[in-house]
Design an enzyme around this catalytic site. Sequence first.
Site, PDB file in Angstrom:
ATOM      1  N   GLY A   1      20.158  -3.733   7.125  1.00 44.73           N
ATOM      2  CA  GLY A   1      20.796  -2.984   8.200  1.00 44.73           C
ATOM      3  C   GLY A   1      21.306  -1.668   7.666  1.00 44.73           C
ATOM      4  O   GLY A   1      21.581  -1.537   6.466  1.00 44.73           O
TER       5      GLY A   1
ATOM      6  N   GLN B   1      26.291   5.921   7.457  1.00 44.71           N
ATOM      7  CA  GLN B   1      25.916   5.687   6.050  1.00 44.71           C
ATOM      8  C   GLN B   1      24.952   6.765   5.531  1.00 44.71           C
ATOM      9  O   GLN B   1      24.738   6.872   4.327  1.00 44.71           O
ATOM     10  CB  GLN B   1      25.288   4.306   5.880  1.00 44.71           C
ATOM     11  CG  GLN B   1      26.283   3.166   6.087  1.00 44.71           C
ATOM     12  CD  GLN B   1      25.623   1.822   5.846  1.00 44.71           C
ATOM     13  OE1 GLN B   1      24.976   1.293   6.732  1.00 44.71           O
ATOM     14  NE2 GLN B   1      25.768   1.295   4.643  1.00 44.71           N
TER      15      GLN B   1
ATOM     16  N   CYS C   1      26.847  -4.571   0.803  1.00 39.94           N
ATOM     17  CA  CYS C   1      26.693  -3.384   1.654  1.00 39.94           C
ATOM     18  C   CYS C   1      26.022  -2.286   0.836  1.00 39.94           C
ATOM     19  O   CYS C   1      26.394  -2.064  -0.319  1.00 39.94           O
ATOM     20  CB  CYS C   1      28.069  -2.917   2.129  1.00 39.94           C
ATOM     21  SG  CYS C   1      28.026  -1.391   3.090  1.00 39.94           S
ATOM     22  N   LEU C   2      25.069  -1.590   1.434  1.00 36.56           N
ATOM     23  CA  LEU C   2      24.367  -0.513   0.724  1.00 36.56           C
ATOM     24  C   LEU C   2      25.318   0.614   0.322  1.00 36.56           C
ATOM     25  O   LEU C   2      25.043   1.349  -0.623  1.00 36.56           O
ATOM     26  CB  LEU C   2      23.240   0.062   1.604  1.00 36.56           C
ATOM     27  CG  LEU C   2      22.060  -0.877   1.874  1.00 36.56           C
ATOM     28  CD1 LEU C   2      21.090  -0.222   2.859  1.00 36.56           C
ATOM     29  CD2 LEU C   2      21.334  -1.245   0.584  1.00 36.56           C
TER      30      LEU C   2
ATOM     31  N   HIS D   1      28.287  -6.639  10.890  1.00 38.92           N
ATOM     32  CA  HIS D   1      28.450  -5.696   9.780  1.00 38.92           C
ATOM     33  C   HIS D   1      28.135  -4.262  10.239  1.00 38.92           C
ATOM     34  O   HIS D   1      28.913  -3.328   9.982  1.00 38.92           O
ATOM     35  CB  HIS D   1      27.529  -6.132   8.626  1.00 38.92           C
ATOM     36  CG  HIS D   1      27.632  -5.299   7.387  1.00 38.92           C
ATOM     37  ND1 HIS D   1      28.162  -5.771   6.211  1.00 38.92           N
ATOM     38  CD2 HIS D   1      27.269  -4.023   7.136  1.00 38.92           C
ATOM     39  CE1 HIS D   1      28.118  -4.815   5.294  1.00 38.92           C
ATOM     40  NE2 HIS D   1      27.573  -3.744   5.832  1.00 38.92           N
ATOM     41  N   GLU D   2      27.009  -4.089  10.935  1.00 44.51           N
ATOM     42  CA  GLU D   2      26.596  -2.729  11.344  1.00 44.51           C
ATOM     43  C   GLU D   2      27.525  -2.155  12.416  1.00 44.51           C
ATOM     44  O   GLU D   2      27.860  -0.973  12.387  1.00 44.51           O
ATOM     45  CB  GLU D   2      25.141  -2.719  11.826  1.00 44.51           C
ATOM     46  CG  GLU D   2      24.122  -3.135  10.776  1.00 44.51           C
ATOM     47  CD  GLU D   2      24.338  -2.501   9.415  1.00 44.51           C
ATOM     48  OE1 GLU D   2      24.674  -1.306   9.340  1.00 44.51           O
ATOM     49  OE2 GLU D   2      24.192  -3.213   8.403  1.00 44.51           O
TER      50      GLU D   2
ATOM     51  N   HIS E   1      30.522  -0.789  10.771  1.00 45.59           N
ATOM     52  CA  HIS E   1      30.303   0.562  10.217  1.00 45.59           C
ATOM     53  C   HIS E   1      30.512   1.626  11.291  1.00 45.59           C
ATOM     54  O   HIS E   1      31.136   2.661  11.036  1.00 45.59           O
ATOM     55  CB  HIS E   1      28.860   0.702   9.711  1.00 45.59           C
ATOM     56  CG  HIS E   1      28.664   0.261   8.294  1.00 45.59           C
ATOM     57  ND1 HIS E   1      29.359   0.800   7.246  1.00 45.59           N
ATOM     58  CD2 HIS E   1      27.813  -0.653   7.749  1.00 45.59           C
ATOM     59  CE1 HIS E   1      28.949   0.231   6.109  1.00 45.59           C
ATOM     60  NE2 HIS E   1      28.021  -0.657   6.389  1.00 45.59           N
TER      61      HIS E   1
HETATM   62 ZN    ZN Z   1      27.104  -1.882   5.073  1.00 47.98          ZN
END
Ligand code: ZN
Length: 169
Positions: A46, A51, A90-91, A132-133, A136
Amino acid sequence: MAIFPLRTFGDPVLRTVTTPVSEIDASVEKLVNDLTETMYDAPGVGLAANQIGVARAVAVFDAQDGEGARALINPEIVETDGEWVYEEGCLSVPGHFWSISRPAFVRVTSLDLNGAQVEYTGDGLLGRVLLHEIGHLKGELLIDQLEKSVRKTALRELRLEALGLVEYE
Ligand code: ZN
């Protein structure tokens, strides 16, 4: 399509509440394509627009359920149920994973690229990725879900890392 550099912990854009999209135009379509390409390149399951530095309420996800990449545009959580602890990463916080408790089941409404209202419901990875997304897009990060003492330690570690500091005592 383009691959964008990922914003990481400490970058204020990750704490920005994104703005809903008012019209599904070519720029939204391009953003979805760029997010998708960047997500797969990372690789991740995701990716939210902030991000990559874009403060719009757009994200993409691939819950590895055979449905491929799907878009979230102005998503809203309309129902949650249960509780599930899952090892989450998380990225934007690379190299870290925490056991995080979130609702097990979620129902989300979103627009698709045609401007039609769609609904995603699910548990497991799908439910987790949606929560999660959408977090963000509200300027939240996974560490916000940690209990106080664990969060304190995690934040200390991440701040040192973001500043490139070494703990010396
Ligand atoms: Zn994330």
